[in-house]
Design a protein around this motif. Structure first.
Motif, mmCIF file in Angstrom:
data_model
loop_
_atom_site.group_PDB
_atom_site.id
_atom_site.type_symbol
_atom_site.label_atom_id
_atom_site.label_comp_id
_atom_site.label_asym_id
_atom_site.label_seq_id
_atom_site.Cartn_x
_atom_site.Cartn_y
_atom_site.Cartn_z
ATOM 1 N N ILE A 1 -4.246 9.615 -13.397
ATOM 2 C CA ILE A 1 -3.568 10.545 -14.297
ATOM 3 C C ILE A 1 -4.586 11.386 -15.057
ATOM 4 O O ILE A 1 -4.388 12.596 -15.246
ATOM 5 N N ASP A 2 -5.700 10.781 -15.479
ATOM 6 C CA ASP A 2 -6.751 11.540 -16.162
ATOM 7 C C ASP A 2 -7.273 12.666 -15.265
ATOM 8 O O ASP A 2 -7.502 13.790 -15.725
ATOM 9 N N GLY A 3 -7.480 12.349 -13.980
ATOM 10 C CA GLY A 3 -7.968 13.361 -13.042
ATOM 11 C C GLY A 3 -6.971 14.482 -12.842
ATOM 12 O O GLY A 3 -7.343 15.669 -12.808
ATOM 13 N N CYS A 4 -5.690 14.142 -12.721
ATOM 14 C CA CYS A 4 -4.658 15.168 -12.554
ATOM 15 C C CYS A 4 -4.532 16.023 -13.812
ATOM 16 O O CYS A 4 -4.316 17.233 -13.732
ATOM 17 N N ALA A 5 -4.676 15.391 -14.970
ATOM 18 C CA ALA A 5 -4.626 16.146 -16.226
ATOM 19 C C ALA A 5 -5.789 17.135 -16.297
ATOM 20 O O ALA A 5 -5.644 18.253 -16.820
ATOM 21 N N ALA A 6 -6.947 16.740 -15.756
ATOM 22 C CA ALA A 6 -8.099 17.645 -15.731
ATOM 23 C C ALA A 6 -7.804 18.872 -14.875
ATOM 24 O O ALA A 6 -8.222 19.991 -15.200
ATOM 25 N N ASP A 7 -7.068 18.679 -13.783
ATOM 26 C CA ASP A 7 -6.657 19.812 -12.964
ATOM 27 C C ASP A 7 -5.745 20.750 -13.753
ATOM 28 O O ASP A 7 -5.868 21.976 -13.677
ATOM 29 N N TRP B 1 -17.179 12.097 -11.582
ATOM 30 C CA TRP B 1 -16.140 11.573 -12.477
ATOM 31 C C TRP B 1 -14.761 11.915 -11.945
ATOM 32 O O TRP B 1 -13.868 11.061 -11.886
ATOM 33 N N TYR B 2 -14.582 13.160 -11.541
ATOM 34 C CA TYR B 2 -13.277 13.604 -11.046
ATOM 35 C C TYR B 2 -12.900 12.844 -9.766
ATOM 36 O O TYR B 2 -11.774 12.343 -9.631
ATOM 37 N N CYS B 3 -13.832 12.753 -8.817
ATOM 38 C CA CYS B 3 -13.556 12.051 -7.554
ATOM 39 C C CYS B 3 -13.235 10.584 -7.795
ATOM 40 O O CYS B 3 -12.357 10.003 -7.141
ATOM 41 N N ARG B 4 -13.942 9.988 -8.715
ATOM 42 C CA ARG B 4 -13.697 8.581 -9.030
ATOM 43 C C ARG B 4 -12.301 8.406 -9.619
ATOM 44 O O ARG B 4 -11.617 7.422 -9.331
ATOM 45 N N CYS B 5 -11.873 9.379 -10.428
ATOM 46 C CA CYS B 5 -10.539 9.296 -11.025
ATOM 47 C C CYS B 5 -9.449 9.418 -9.963
ATOM 48 O O CYS B 5 -8.532 8.591 -9.903
ATOM 49 N N VAL B 6 -9.524 10.469 -9.145
ATOM 50 C CA VAL B 6 -8.396 10.769 -8.270
ATOM 51 C C VAL B 6 -8.448 10.044 -6.926
ATOM 52 O O VAL B 6 -7.435 9.969 -6.232
ATOM 53 N N ILE C 1 3.001 16.134 -9.677
ATOM 54 C CA ILE C 1 3.139 16.707 -11.019
ATOM 55 C C ILE C 1 2.005 17.687 -11.275
ATOM 56 O O ILE C 1 2.216 18.821 -11.714
ATOM 57 N N GLY C 2 0.787 17.252 -10.988
ATOM 58 C CA GLY C 2 -0.370 18.107 -11.229
ATOM 59 C C GLY C 2 -0.380 19.365 -10.386
ATOM 60 O O GLY C 2 -0.849 20.417 -10.827
ATOM 61 N N ASP C 3 0.136 19.274 -9.151
ATOM 62 C CA ASP C 3 0.110 20.409 -8.228
ATOM 63 C C ASP C 3 1.391 21.241 -8.266
ATOM 64 O O ASP C 3 1.515 22.217 -7.518
ATOM 65 N N LEU D 1 0.834 -1.200 0.000
ATOM 66 C CA LEU D 1 0.000 0.000 0.000
ATOM 67 C C LEU D 1 0.874 1.257 0.000
ATOM 68 O O LEU D 1 0.506 2.274 -0.602
ATOM 69 N N SER D 2 2.027 1.189 0.629
ATOM 70 C CA SER D 2 2.956 2.316 0.589
ATOM 71 C C SER D 2 3.455 2.553 -0.835
ATOM 72 O O SER D 2 3.639 3.706 -1.251
ATOM 73 N N ALA D 3 3.675 1.479 -1.579
ATOM 74 C CA ALA D 3 4.105 1.621 -2.976
ATOM 75 C C ALA D 3 3.017 2.303 -3.800
ATOM 76 O O ALA D 3 3.303 3.155 -4.657
ATOM 77 N N ILE D 4 1.761 1.937 -3.555
ATOM 78 C CA ILE D 4 0.644 2.580 -4.261
ATOM 79 C C ILE D 4 0.579 4.054 -3.889
ATOM 80 O O ILE D 4 0.433 4.930 -4.756
ATOM 81 N N TYR D 5 0.707 4.352 -2.593
ATOM 82 C CA TYR D 5 0.628 5.750 -2.172
ATOM 83 C C TYR D 5 1.758 6.569 -2.775
ATOM 84 O O TYR D 5 1.540 7.689 -3.271
ATOM 85 N N ALA D 6 2.985 6.039 -2.737
ATOM 86 C CA ALA D 6 4.130 6.785 -3.267
ATOM 87 C C ALA D 6 3.955 7.072 -4.746
ATOM 88 O O ALA D 6 4.321 8.156 -5.237
ATOM 89 N N THR D 7 3.385 6.121 -5.480
ATOM 90 C CA THR D 7 3.128 6.331 -6.910
ATOM 91 C C THR D 7 2.073 7.418 -7.099
ATOM 92 O O THR D 7 2.234 8.320 -7.934
ATOM 93 N N ALA D 8 0.996 7.331 -6.336
ATOM 94 C CA ALA D 8 -0.066 8.330 -6.442
ATOM 95 C C ALA D 8 0.443 9.712 -6.042
ATOM 96 O O ALA D 8 0.079 10.727 -6.661
ATOM 97 N N ARG D 9 1.293 9.767 -5.021
ATOM 98 C CA ARG D 9 1.859 11.040 -4.579
ATOM 99 C C ARG D 9 2.679 11.678 -5.688
ATOM 100 O O ARG D 9 2.621 12.887 -5.913
ATOM 101 N N ARG D 10 3.441 10.864 -6.395
ATOM 102 C CA ARG D 10 4.257 11.375 -7.509
ATOM 103 C C ARG D 10 3.363 11.987 -8.589
ATOM 104 O O ARG D 10 3.656 13.066 -9.108
ATOM 105 N N ILE D 11 2.285 11.299 -8.915
ATOM 106 C CA ILE D 11 1.368 11.804 -9.947
ATOM 107 C C ILE D 11 0.714 13.106 -9.482
ATOM 108 O O ILE D 11 0.636 14.093 -10.222
ATOM 109 N N ASP D 12 0.250 13.122 -8.227
ATOM 110 C CA ASP D 12 -0.372 14.338 -7.683
ATOM 111 C C ASP D 12 0.607 15.507 -7.680
ATOM 112 O O ASP D 12 0.224 16.653 -7.970
#
Length: 289
Positions: free
Chosen positions: A108-114, A128-133, A53-55, A40-51
């Motif tokens: 990634i689709d949700g972050c791109a929308a941001d 849609w956005y909440c489901r993505c991110v 970029i968007g932020d 789960l830490s690996a999933i979080y770290a990946t998601a954090r990296r994507i977020d």
């Protein structure tokens, strides 16, 4: 080929990222057994990296390019991780567990929308956005947890992610607006006569209208929690405790917001660490917060 030592190092890096940057999720992740905690830490770290970029502060076109390159790298998993520690850990977790890596495309689709400044006219747009991110993270996490009935569990994990994201949106109302983002649907703003126009660091809308708007959104989020928390009986004890702790922290935050709606129009509302720890401890013994 990645060695066992390399994988261990990669997981330690992901756990470090999670401890330092996941102030709320870390309380629940600690309740998992080591193999699931690392995954789960690996999933979080990946998601954090994507977020991140968007932020970040890069120009929009560079952000979109980075998101596209991240998507390409994720599509190579669980094969070629390029020696990246976060991807190494994620790839190893995906080989061990049925983690639906395709859900990261939605994140990634949700972050791109941001990045492109997409707005929400209706709740369907916001959903849609909440489901993505966030719903995507619920489904990825379910791959780690496992469930007695995956077909029933998946939409519930998705719903719980939506509930958490709706809470995030309320918590970060001022911060997001100062960054040029409004996530609440235009149809809801119109319904309550609000614009979320800023006057300095505060909203210029009449307080009574803001109160009605925030409480309406809080009730909506509470309904998503009610649905999503039906996931808990489908999980093993430790996975249920992890999920209950994370959801419990956010739901207490939502309760605090609903009790004092104007608080989120002034600053970011949060829970003290001791309260988060208390919620996690109750979750571990099977009691709701």
């Amino acid at each position: 080929m990645t060695t066992v030592c390399d994988v261990d190092t990669a997981y330690r890096r992901c756990e470090q990222i999670t401890r330092s940057q996941a102030a709320n999720f870390a309380y629940g992740i600690r309740l998992l057994p080591p193999v699931k905690r690392r995954a789960l830490s690996a999933i979080y770290a990946t998601a954090r990296r994507i977020d991140d970029i968007g932020d970040g502060t890069l120009p929009p076109e560079e952000k979109l390019d980075q998101l596209a390159r991240t998507r390409e790298a994720l599509h190579l998993l669980p094969g070629d991780d390029g020696g990246d520690p976060v991807l190494t850990a994620l790839a190893d977790a995906a080989l061990r567990m049925p983690i639906p890596l395709a859900a990261l495309d939605e994140l990634i689709d949700g972050c791109a929308a941001d990045v492109t400044g997409r707005t929400c006219d209706t709740f369907d747009d916001l959903h849609w956005y909440c489901r993505c991110v966030a719903g995507s993270i619920g489904r990825l996490s379910l791959g780690v947890f496992g469930a007695t009935d995956p077909g029933r569990a998946e939409p519930l994990a998705d719903a719980l992610g939506v509930a958490l994201q709706l809470t995030n949106i309320l918590r970060d109302l001022v911060e997001d607006r100062m960054n040029g983002r409004i996530y609440l649907p235009t149809e809801d703003l119109d319904r309550f006569g609000c614009t979320l126009r800023l006057d300095g660091a505060r909203f210029a809308d009449p307080p009574e209208r803001l109160i009605e708007l925030v409480r309406f959104q809080a009730r909506r989020a509470a309904e998503w929690y009610d649905n999503g928390l039906r996931l808990l009986p489908l999980l093993d004890r430790r996975s249920a405790a992890c999920t209950a702790a994370m959801a419990g922290i956010y739901r207490r935050l939502l309760t605090r917001i609903a009790a004092d709606p104007l608080a989120v129009t002034h600053s970011r509302v949060s829970l003290p660490g001791r309260e988060k720890a208390w919620v996690a401890a109750r979750a571990l013994v099977g009691r709701s917060a």
